[in-house]
Write an enzyme that holds these catalytic residues in place. Structure first.
Site, short mmCIF file in Angstrom:
data_model
loop_
_atom_site.label_atom_id
_atom_site.label_comp_id
_atom_site.label_asym_id
_atom_site.label_seq_id
_atom_site.Cartn_x
_atom_site.Cartn_y
_atom_site.Cartn_z
N ARG A 18 17.96 -2.50 -3.12
CA ARG A 18 18.49 -1.73 -4.26
C ARG A 18 17.81 -2.04 -5.59
NH1 ARG A 18 23.56 -3.03 -2.14
NH2 ARG A 18 24.18 -1.50 -0.58
N LYS A 70 8.04 7.07 -13.72
CA LYS A 70 8.22 8.01 -12.60
C LYS A 70 7.50 7.42 -11.40
CE LYS A 70 8.39 12.52 -14.85
NZ LYS A 70 7.71 13.82 -14.90
N GLU A 128 -6.53 13.79 -17.65
CA GLU A 128 -5.27 13.45 -18.32
C GLU A 128 -5.50 13.12 -19.81
OE1 GLU A 128 -2.59 14.05 -16.71
OE2 GLU A 128 -2.87 13.56 -14.57
N LYS A 177 1.35 8.46 -24.34
CA LYS A 177 2.27 8.69 -23.23
C LYS A 177 3.56 7.87 -23.42
CE LYS A 177 3.41 9.31 -18.61
NZ LYS A 177 3.03 9.39 -17.22
N GLU A 230 13.20 13.52 -19.28
CA GLU A 230 12.55 14.84 -19.25
C GLU A 230 13.49 16.00 -19.50
OE1 GLU A 230 9.17 14.93 -16.67
OE2 GLU A 230 9.28 17.08 -16.47
N ARG A 287 9.16 15.31 -23.01
CA ARG A 287 8.36 14.79 -21.89
C ARG A 287 7.77 15.92 -21.03
NH1 ARG A 287 9.55 9.60 -17.87
NH2 ARG A 287 7.47 9.68 -16.97
N ASN A 299 3.47 17.83 -18.60
CA ASN A 299 3.17 18.63 -17.41
C ASN A 299 2.14 19.72 -17.67
OD1 ASN A 299 5.02 17.32 -15.65
ND2 ASN A 299 6.67 18.30 -16.78
N HIS A 352 -0.11 20.99 -14.95
CA HIS A 352 0.37 20.41 -13.69
C HIS A 352 1.12 21.38 -12.78
CE1 HIS A 352 -0.93 16.72 -15.46
NE2 HIS A 352 -0.52 16.00 -14.44
N HIS A 389 -0.47 21.15 -9.44
CA HIS A 389 0.19 20.57 -8.26
C HIS A 389 0.20 21.54 -7.10
CE1 HIS A 389 2.57 17.10 -10.35
NE2 HIS A 389 1.35 16.77 -10.01
N HIS A 435 -6.42 14.76 -8.12
CA HIS A 435 -5.38 15.13 -9.08
C HIS A 435 -5.97 15.67 -10.38
CE1 HIS A 435 -1.45 15.00 -10.95
NE2 HIS A 435 -1.96 14.32 -11.96
N1 LIG Z 1 3.90 8.36 -11.98
C1 LIG Z 1 3.29 9.13 -12.85
O1 LIG Z 1 3.79 9.35 -13.94
C2 LIG Z 1 1.96 9.70 -12.49
C3 LIG Z 1 1.19 10.29 -13.48
C4 LIG Z 1 -0.08 10.77 -13.12
C5 LIG Z 1 -0.52 10.66 -11.82
N2 LIG Z 1 0.28 10.10 -10.89
C6 LIG Z 1 -0.17 9.99 -9.50
O2 LIG Z 1 -1.33 9.18 -9.46
C7 LIG Z 1 -2.11 9.53 -8.34
C8 LIG Z 1 -3.55 9.66 -8.77
O3 LIG Z 1 -3.97 8.44 -9.32
P1 LIG Z 1 -5.46 7.89 -9.10
O4 LIG Z 1 -6.41 8.96 -9.41
O5 LIG Z 1 -5.57 6.60 -9.80
O6 LIG Z 1 -5.49 7.75 -7.51
P2 LIG Z 1 -5.73 6.57 -6.47
O7 LIG Z 1 -4.73 5.52 -6.59
O8 LIG Z 1 -5.88 7.25 -5.16
O9 LIG Z 1 -7.13 5.95 -6.90
C9 LIG Z 1 -8.29 6.74 -6.78
C10 LIG Z 1 -9.36 6.05 -5.93
O10 LIG Z 1 -10.01 5.07 -6.70
C11 LIG Z 1 -9.99 3.82 -6.04
N3 LIG Z 1 -9.92 2.82 -7.11
C12 LIG Z 1 -8.96 2.68 -8.05
N4 LIG Z 1 -9.30 1.74 -8.93
C13 LIG Z 1 -10.49 1.25 -8.52
C14 LIG Z 1 -11.37 0.27 -9.03
N5 LIG Z 1 -11.10 -0.38 -10.17
N6 LIG Z 1 -12.51 0.01 -8.35
C15 LIG Z 1 -12.81 0.71 -7.21
N7 LIG Z 1 -12.05 1.67 -6.71
C16 LIG Z 1 -10.90 1.94 -7.36
C17 LIG Z 1 -8.81 3.88 -5.12
O11 LIG Z 1 -8.98 3.01 -4.02
C18 LIG Z 1 -8.84 5.33 -4.69
O12 LIG Z 1 -9.74 5.51 -3.64
C19 LIG Z 1 -1.53 10.82 -7.79
O13 LIG Z 1 -0.78 10.52 -6.64
C20 LIG Z 1 -0.61 11.30 -8.90
O14 LIG Z 1 0.48 12.04 -8.43
C21 LIG Z 1 1.50 9.62 -11.19
ZN LIG Z 2 -1.21 14.10 -13.91
#
Ligand SMILES: NC(=O)c1ccc[n+]([C@@H]2O[C@H](COP(=O)([O-])OP(=O)(O)OC[C@H]3O[C@@H](n4cnc5c(N)ncnc54)[C@H](O)[C@@H]3O)[C@@H](O)[C@H]2O)c1
Ligand SMILES: [Zn+2]
Length: 339
Positions: free
Chosen positions: A108, A130, A172, A214, A224, A228, A232, A235, A239, A249
């Site tokens: 929890r 989030k 972003e 942010k 939101e 907030r 989006n 997005h 999405h 993304h």
């Molecule tokens: N929670 C939120 O508010 C929020 C906001 C925006 C995006 N997201 C989510 O984030 C995700 C996208 O994030 P992302 O683009 O970081 O994706 P990811 O975590 O898949 O990373 C992208 C790639 O880069 C590699 N990588 C990351 N850092 C590295 C480093 N320093 N050296 C070598 N390789 C590295 C990872 O292994 C992966 O293959 C999506 O799922 C999206 O929905 C969430």
């Molecule tokens: Zn995003």
């Protein structure tokens, strides 16, 4: 190095900008901490994980699903993690989302923090609480809003970030400029990916500026209701295309922003479409793309921003000023099919 505490409605997050992973032991007790990362990051930085319990996951969006959550929970049970355990997600947005989600449901709820390692996670995914997972083509369909206790930046991780992930992160950053910061938009126009990659001070400042934008938006409206929603921008359509076409993304959001600019032209008097498209292309992001309009609309109408028969769509009045408009689904379907 800069330490700032952001207070949210019932918790706070300590930001440690440009500190380095060596500071992690000051923030959390290594004996009561489990790190969660992915294979790419673990392989490239394995020395930095020495002395810490670490769970290593397979990389990629396709693993941001319940089955991975179950496997992390089983490994936590194996490590005898209890309510006093802190989880630290070290990775991109996939790792921070999974870590925050597991930490919110395991027993929890445990304390958790992040060391974001991708540009996208540094400026966006790690901030705002989030945390969630995908279900089929539906992105982030299941999740929770719960703030991390800390976010620590170690810019050295960026040395191994693949080029396409840099581009991904800039989507972003451009989004933040479009909705909130015209001066930053001008800086982006005058710079390039290469220039930022060569200039450590410039990228460090850009990351902090974006993380701050942010954090402040989330602070004003954690759950939101209004402000907030601006985050989006790009997005809703983004999405709908991301998992259907297997896009990154940032790429999906970039295409989403392009078309959101055109919708803004129609509904909000926006006159700077060309400027936004030019900056997206300057940072090697995709803009105009052919896609199945009907299929995209079918996924899009399940978006979390829908309220009964209307969709809250983020538009631009001008660069630096985003607005939310409620568009009836019938009208939106027509607009999307005419794009
Ligand atoms: N929670 C939120 O508010 C929020 C906001 C925006 C995006 N997201 C989510 O984030 C995700 C996208 O994030 P992302 O683009 O970081 O994706 P990811 O975590 O898949 O990373 C992208 C790639 O880069 C590699 N990588 C990351 N850092 C590295 C480093 N320093 N050296 C070598 N390789 C590295 C990872 O292994 C992966 O293959 C999506 O799922 C999206 O929905 C969430
Ligand atoms: Zn995003």
């Amino acid at each position: 190095m800069k330490h700032i505490k952001y207070k949210f409605s019932n918790s706070s997050t300590d930001f440690y900008f440009a500190y380095g992973i060596s500071h992690l032991k000051e923030v959390t007790d290594p004996k009561a901490t489990v790190l969660i990362t992915d294979e790419n990051i673990f392989r490239a930085h394995n020395k930095r994980f020495k002395g810490w319990n670490t769970i290593v996951l397979k990389p990629g969006e396709e693993f941001k699903v319940q089955a991975t959550v179950d496997s992390v929970i089983e490994q936590l049970i194996g490590l005898e993690a209890d309510r006093k355990t802190t989880l630290v997600g070290i990775g991109g947005g996939v790792i921070t989302d999974i870590t925050g989600y597991v930490a919110s449901v395991y027993m929890r709820g445990l304390r958790f923090g992040f060391i974001p390692t991708s540009l996208l996670a540094l400026v966006d995914a790690s901030i705002g609480g989030k945390n969630g997972i995908d279900v089929g083509v539906y992105k982030n369909m299941v999740g929770i809003i719960r703030q991390p206790s800390f976010i620590l930046h170690d810019m050295i991780f960026l040395n191994t970030l693949p080029q396409r992930e840099w581009e991904n992160g800039f989507a972003e950053i451009i989004k933040h400029a479009c909705i909130k910061d015209a001066a930053m938009f001008r800086e982006l126009e005058s710079m390039s990916l290469k220039k930022y990659q060569k200039n450590k001070t410039a990228i460090c400042q850009l990351v902090q500026r974006n993380a701050t934008i942010k954090a402040k938006v989330v602070q004003q409206d954690e759950f939101e209701k209004n402000e907030r929603r601006l985050l989006n921008f790009g997005h809703t359509l983004g999405h709908a295309l991301e998992n259907q076409y297997d896009l990154m993304h940032g790429q999906a959001v970039s295409i989403g922003m392009t078309y959101a600019c055109h919708i803004s032209e129609q509904l909000a008097g926006f006159k700077q479409v060309g400027k936004v498209v030019k900056v997206l292309e300057q940072y090697q992001l995709p803009t105009y793309t052919s896609f199945d309009k009907q299929k995209a609309f079918e996924v899009l109408k399940m978006d979390k921003k829908r309220e009964r028969k209307e969709m809250n769509y983020v538009l631009l009045e001008k660069i630096g000023k985003g607005v939310v408009k409620s568009i009836p689904l019938i009208e939106l379907e027509k607009i999307i099919s005419s794009l």
